[in-house]
Design a protein around this motif. Structure first.
Motif, PDB file in Angstrom:
ATOM      1  N   GLU A 209       0.811  -1.212   0.000  1.00  0.00           N
ATOM      2  CA  GLU A 209       0.000   0.000   0.000  1.00  0.00           C
ATOM      3  C   GLU A 209       0.843   1.260   0.000  1.00  0.00           C
ATOM      4  OE1 GLU A 209      -3.650  -0.707   2.722  1.00  0.00           O
ATOM      5  OE2 GLU A 209      -2.230  -2.334   3.063  1.00  0.00           O
ATOM      6  N   ALA A 210       2.118   1.110   0.241  1.00  0.00           N
ATOM      7  CA  ALA A 210       3.055   2.233   0.153  1.00  0.00           C
ATOM      8  C   ALA A 210       4.461   1.664   0.154  1.00  0.00           C
ATOM      9  CB  ALA A 210       2.879   3.207   1.321  1.00  0.00           C
ATOM     10  N   TYR A 211       5.400   2.490  -0.283  1.00  0.00           N
ATOM     11  CA  TYR A 211       6.815   2.217  -0.090  1.00  0.00           C
ATOM     12  C   TYR A 211       7.322   3.172   0.987  1.00  0.00           C
ATOM     13  CZ  TYR A 211       6.128  -0.350  -4.374  1.00  0.00           C
ATOM     14  OH  TYR A 211       5.644  -1.216  -5.312  1.00  0.00           O
ATOM     15  N   THR A 212       8.399   2.783   1.630  1.00  0.00           N
ATOM     16  CA  THR A 212       8.945   3.606   2.705  1.00  0.00           C
ATOM     17  C   THR A 212      10.415   3.902   2.447  1.00  0.00           C
ATOM     18  OG1 THR A 212       9.507   1.658   4.057  1.00  0.00           O
ATOM     19  CG2 THR A 212       7.344   2.664   4.411  1.00  0.00           C
ATOM     20  N   ILE A 213      10.867   5.024   2.984  1.00  0.00           N
ATOM     21  CA  ILE A 213      12.287   5.382   3.011  1.00  0.00           C
ATOM     22  C   ILE A 213      12.681   5.489   4.477  1.00  0.00           C
ATOM     23  CG2 ILE A 213      14.037   7.082   2.394  1.00  0.00           C
ATOM     24  CD1 ILE A 213      12.355   7.853  -0.015  1.00  0.00           C
ATOM     25  N   ASN A 214      13.554   4.601   4.896  1.00  0.00           N
ATOM     26  CA  ASN A 214      13.944   4.494   6.305  1.00  0.00           C
ATOM     27  C   ASN A 214      12.715   4.394   7.211  1.00  0.00           C
ATOM     28  OD1 ASN A 214      16.583   4.500   5.533  1.00  0.00           O
ATOM     29  ND2 ASN A 214      17.092   6.507   6.350  1.00  0.00           N
ATOM     30  N   GLY A 215      11.757   3.594   6.755  1.00  0.00           N
ATOM     31  CA  GLY A 215      10.602   3.260   7.575  1.00  0.00           C
ATOM     32  C   GLY A 215       9.419   4.193   7.453  1.00  0.00           C
ATOM     33  N   GLU A 216       9.531   5.264   6.671  1.00  0.00           N
ATOM     34  CA  GLU A 216       8.460   6.267   6.587  1.00  0.00           C
ATOM     35  C   GLU A 216       7.978   6.435   5.146  1.00  0.00           C
ATOM     36  OE1 GLU A 216       7.071   7.485   9.137  1.00  0.00           O
ATOM     37  OE2 GLU A 216       8.515   6.989  10.705  1.00  0.00           O
ATOM     38  N   PRO A 217       6.646   6.449   4.926  1.00  0.00           N
ATOM     39  CA  PRO A 217       6.128   6.626   3.568  1.00  0.00           C
ATOM     40  C   PRO A 217       6.345   8.020   2.991  1.00  0.00           C
ATOM     41  CG  PRO A 217       4.489   5.599   5.012  1.00  0.00           C
ATOM     42  CD  PRO A 217       5.581   6.130   5.890  1.00  0.00           C
ATOM     43  N   GLY A 218       6.318   9.053   3.823  1.00  0.00           N
ATOM     44  CA  GLY A 218       6.583  10.399   3.341  1.00  0.00           C
ATOM     45  C   GLY A 218       5.336  11.215   3.074  1.00  0.00           C
ATOM     46  N   ASP A 219       5.542  12.422   2.555  1.00  0.00           N
ATOM     47  CA  ASP A 219       4.521  13.463   2.506  1.00  0.00           C
ATOM     48  C   ASP A 219       3.314  13.148   1.630  1.00  0.00           C
ATOM     49  OD1 ASP A 219       6.118  14.901   4.155  1.00  0.00           O
ATOM     50  OD2 ASP A 219       6.584  16.514   2.732  1.00  0.00           O
ATOM     51  N   PHE A 220       3.442  12.229   0.695  1.00  0.00           N
ATOM     52  CA  PHE A 220       2.359  12.000  -0.260  1.00  0.00           C
ATOM     53  C   PHE A 220       1.417  10.875   0.163  1.00  0.00           C
ATOM     54  CE2 PHE A 220       5.644  14.204  -2.532  1.00  0.00           C
ATOM     55  CZ  PHE A 220       4.951  15.120  -3.305  1.00  0.00           C
ATOM     56  N   CYS A 221       1.580  10.368   1.376  1.00  0.00           N
ATOM     57  CA  CYS A 221       0.712   9.309   1.891  1.00  0.00           C
ATOM     58  C   CYS A 221      -0.050   9.819   3.109  1.00  0.00           C
ATOM     59  CB  CYS A 221       1.539   8.076   2.272  1.00  0.00           C
ATOM     60  SG  CYS A 221       2.297   7.257   0.861  1.00  0.00           S
ATOM     61  N   GLU A 222      -1.211   9.234   3.349  1.00  0.00           N
ATOM     62  CA  GLU A 222      -2.065   9.662   4.447  1.00  0.00           C
ATOM     63  C   GLU A 222      -1.354   9.513   5.798  1.00  0.00           C
ATOM     64  OE1 GLU A 222      -6.509   8.689   2.655  1.00  0.00           O
ATOM     65  OE2 GLU A 222      -5.654   7.387   4.184  1.00  0.00           O
ATOM     66  N   CYS A 223      -1.588  10.500   6.672  1.00  0.00           N
ATOM     67  CA  CYS A 223      -1.109  10.451   8.056  1.00  0.00           C
ATOM     68  C   CYS A 223       0.396  10.243   8.135  1.00  0.00           C
ATOM     69  CB  CYS A 223      -1.822   9.337   8.837  1.00  0.00           C
ATOM     70  SG  CYS A 223      -3.626   9.415   8.812  1.00  0.00           S
ATOM     71  N   SER A 224       1.138  10.799   7.192  1.00  0.00           N
ATOM     72  CA  SER A 224       2.569  10.488   7.110  1.00  0.00           C
ATOM     73  C   SER A 224       3.491  11.698   7.105  1.00  0.00           C
ATOM     74  CB  SER A 224       2.840   9.665   5.831  1.00  0.00           C
ATOM     75  OG  SER A 224       2.119   8.461   5.829  1.00  0.00           O
TER      76      SER A 224
END
Length: 593
Positions: A195-210
């Motif tokens: 449902e998302a990819y992560t960079i160092n464990g975080e999906p980043g600004d373009f994903c909900e609640c992230s």
């Protein structure tokens, strides 16, 4: 859906004995000791909280730092609810397959409530590699980088960077991965799209609640950084770019490359790539972004459209824009020209490397997505997805292949993996008839190689069931020279004339292109039992893998090391964790023979 024998703890006496045995091995360089504690921990991403098994309370897991030639001991304590193994991806482990960590190939899993100590021998590797779970889909949450610095008295083959940075790209799922996969196996559908990819464990600004937790990388203007990238994602090659900053690619899979500049990189699951980044732009904030390269039209497959982001942020006093700059050079999801162009830019840093030339085994291996037809009753059949190499779909034995080979126990594998596919056809033709090897043979077939034998493999992608896509193939126990790739059907008269025999990259993972071929060579100089497989985990689950057994040479130093005093036991009634969630009586993907 959100957007974007016994199972008692090994006694202290056994552990001490194991460490004494391991320490008796010849060791060069420094020796490092680590503990990996696996246990469940809650994480909240994409507005949803879930529990997952991680190492030392971290996702991604801890980075291991060593120097070339060092030895590592890692005691893995499994406090989770299911069995796990750990693989040291890209570490050749000379003569030491006991600690390679491939479930049902070199060991059985570390049962809950037990522990096992791995010995990891670093020899020729220098750069970035990684470790990960190698049991079912556990690696989605159990993985981390390995940084291998130059040995004492040596240096990088490029100017010493001002700093180093690590970025791990991974897949994120909000649901229970095992339960969902088991349901999809039973239903004969795709095996879970992230449902998302992560960079160092975080999906980043373009994903909900992230956007409150987006990873940030602070840099100083004018400095150059060595950025170590890992694609730990489950089923996707990824494009990666930094807004307004070109990167200089200097290494891949712990081997150096001739430096080349690029706006972006393409990184396959299982690969590591090292790049130099110079902070030479006006101070501000710049998005670091990754998105999937999608090469598939398979009817079972969808893909994750999210853009994972981090932020490269300059230090100092300045007025930052309200929104970071997004990388204009990040290729689109289906840009095969960009994907191909990046791969073809990779060249070994050394000219006239020692490419094997005395080839005694030539293998032509088709890689295919297929299907099984399962008879439900006299009038009904159901279709289940599968995958194969040379039309053989791998089936796990309940005892690992290494134990069976070393102890000379029959009945767990056969040595008749073929050098060629059973039939030749128009491999890349679209809309092939359904009877064109759509249903593979199931088996535990291995290929036996003589010690120091020089091997050439051409992997040929097929479009059976209109399913051709890139397949990142990974070989355990050896690295290999990538001689070339091409589109269409491999021509054994003309295509070898295009091989790069001067400076081919030296890798452990390389992709067979959609509707094309990949040619590699390696010397079978590492006695043992070594898995090779597609590093898209759905394809590994479906059976796109096999095993090389490399025989001993004529001396003790060219033979498999003695086994440790303790290996995790295997059980005839062992079963996949996935089966706990399945109501199906069919054992299409079971470990049982």
């Amino acid at each position: 859906m959100a957007v974007c024998a016994t199972k008692l703890l090994v006694s202290a006496f056994v552990v001490v004995g194991l460490l004494l045995f391991l320490s008796a091995s010849i060791v060069h360089g420094d020796v490092h000791y680590h503990d990996f504690v696996l246990k469940e921990k809650n994480y909240t991403r994409l507005c949803s909280t879930k529990s997952m098994l991680v190492v030392n309370d971290s996702f991604p897991g801890p980075t291991i730092y060593v120097k070339k030639g060092d030895t590592l001991y890692v005691n893995v304590h499994n406090q989770g609810g299911y069995g796990v193994t750990i693989h040291w991806h890209g570490v050749n482990q000379p003569r030491n397959p006991w600690f390679d960590g491939a479930e049902y190939v070199t060991q059985c899993n570390i049962s809950p409530g037990t522990n096992f100590t791995y010995q990891v021998l670093f020899t020729e590797e220098e750069g970035s590699l990684w470790w990960h779970a190698h049991s079912e889909w556990a690696r989605y949450s159990i993985h981390g980088l390995i940084v291998i610095h130059p040995a004492d008295g040596t240096s990088y083959p490029f100017p010493q960077p001002d700093g180093e940075k690590e970025m791990v790209l991974a897949s994120w799922y909000t649901e229970d991965v095992y339960e969902s996969i088991a349901e999809k196996l039973a239903a004969g559908s795709d095996l879970l799209v992230s449902e998302a990819y992560t960079i160092n464990g975080e999906p980043g600004d373009f994903c909900e609640c992230s956007n409150e937790t987006t990873h940030r990388w602070m840099v100083d203007y004018g400095k150059t950084y060595l950025l170590r990238l890992l694609n730990a994602g489950m089923n996707a090659e990824l494009f990666f770019a930094i807004a307004d900053h070109n990167v200089t690619v200097v290494g891949s899979d712990a081997a150096y490359l001739k430096p080349f500049s690029s706006e972006y990189i393409l990184i396959s699951p299982g690969q590591t790539i090292d790049v130099l980044v110079t902070a030479n732009q006006p101070p501000g904030q710049y998005y670091v972004a990754a998105r999937q390269y999608y090469s598939n039209m398979f009817k079972y497959s969808g893909y994750d459209h999210t853009n994972a982001t981090a932020i490269l942020e300059y230090s100092g006093n300045y007025t930052a824009p309200s929104t970071p700059v997004f990388p204009s050079g990040l290729p689109s999801y289906t840009n095969y020209k960009s994907a191909t162009g990046f791969v073809q830019s990779m060249r070994n840093i050394i000219d006239h490397v020692n490419v094997p030339m005395n080839i005694t085994t030539r293998m032509f291996i088709t890689v295919s997505l297929n299907q099984f037809m399962v008879e439900i009753n006299d009038t009904t059949e159901e279709v289940y997805p599968s995958a194969s190499v040379n039309n053989i779909s791998w089936y796990n034995p309940w005892t690992d292949v290494l134990q069976a080979y070393y102890r000379n126990v029959s009945g767990f594998y056969t040595t008749d993996f073929p050098d060629d596919p059973p039939t030749f056809f128009n491999f890349t033709q679209h809309n092939l008839p359904l009877n064109t090897t759509a249903e593979p043979e199931r088996g535990t077939k291995v290929k036996v190689l003589e010690y120091n034998e020089e091997v050439e493999i051409v992997f040929q992608n097929t479009d059976v069931m209109n399913s051709s896509e890139n397949h990142p193939m990974h070989l355990h126990g050896h690295s290999f020279y990538v001689l070339g790739t091409g589109f269409g059907i491999y021509n054994n008269e003309t295509d070898p004339l295009t091989f790069n025999l001067i400076d081919p990259p030296y890798q452990n993972t390389a992709s067979v292109p959609k509707d094309g071929w990949l040619a590699i060579r390696f010397k079978a100089s590492n006695p043992g039992v070594w898995l090779w497989h597609c590093h898209l985990d759905k394809h590994l689950t479906w059976g796109m893998n096999s095993v090389f057994i490399v025989k001993n040479g004529g001396t003790e130093d060219t033979s498999i090391r003695d086994p440790p005093g303790y290996m995790p036991p295997c059980y005839p009634d062992s079963k996949l964790r996935l089966e706990e969630f399945s109501d199906s009586d069919e054992k299409l993907y079971s470990t049982l023979m």
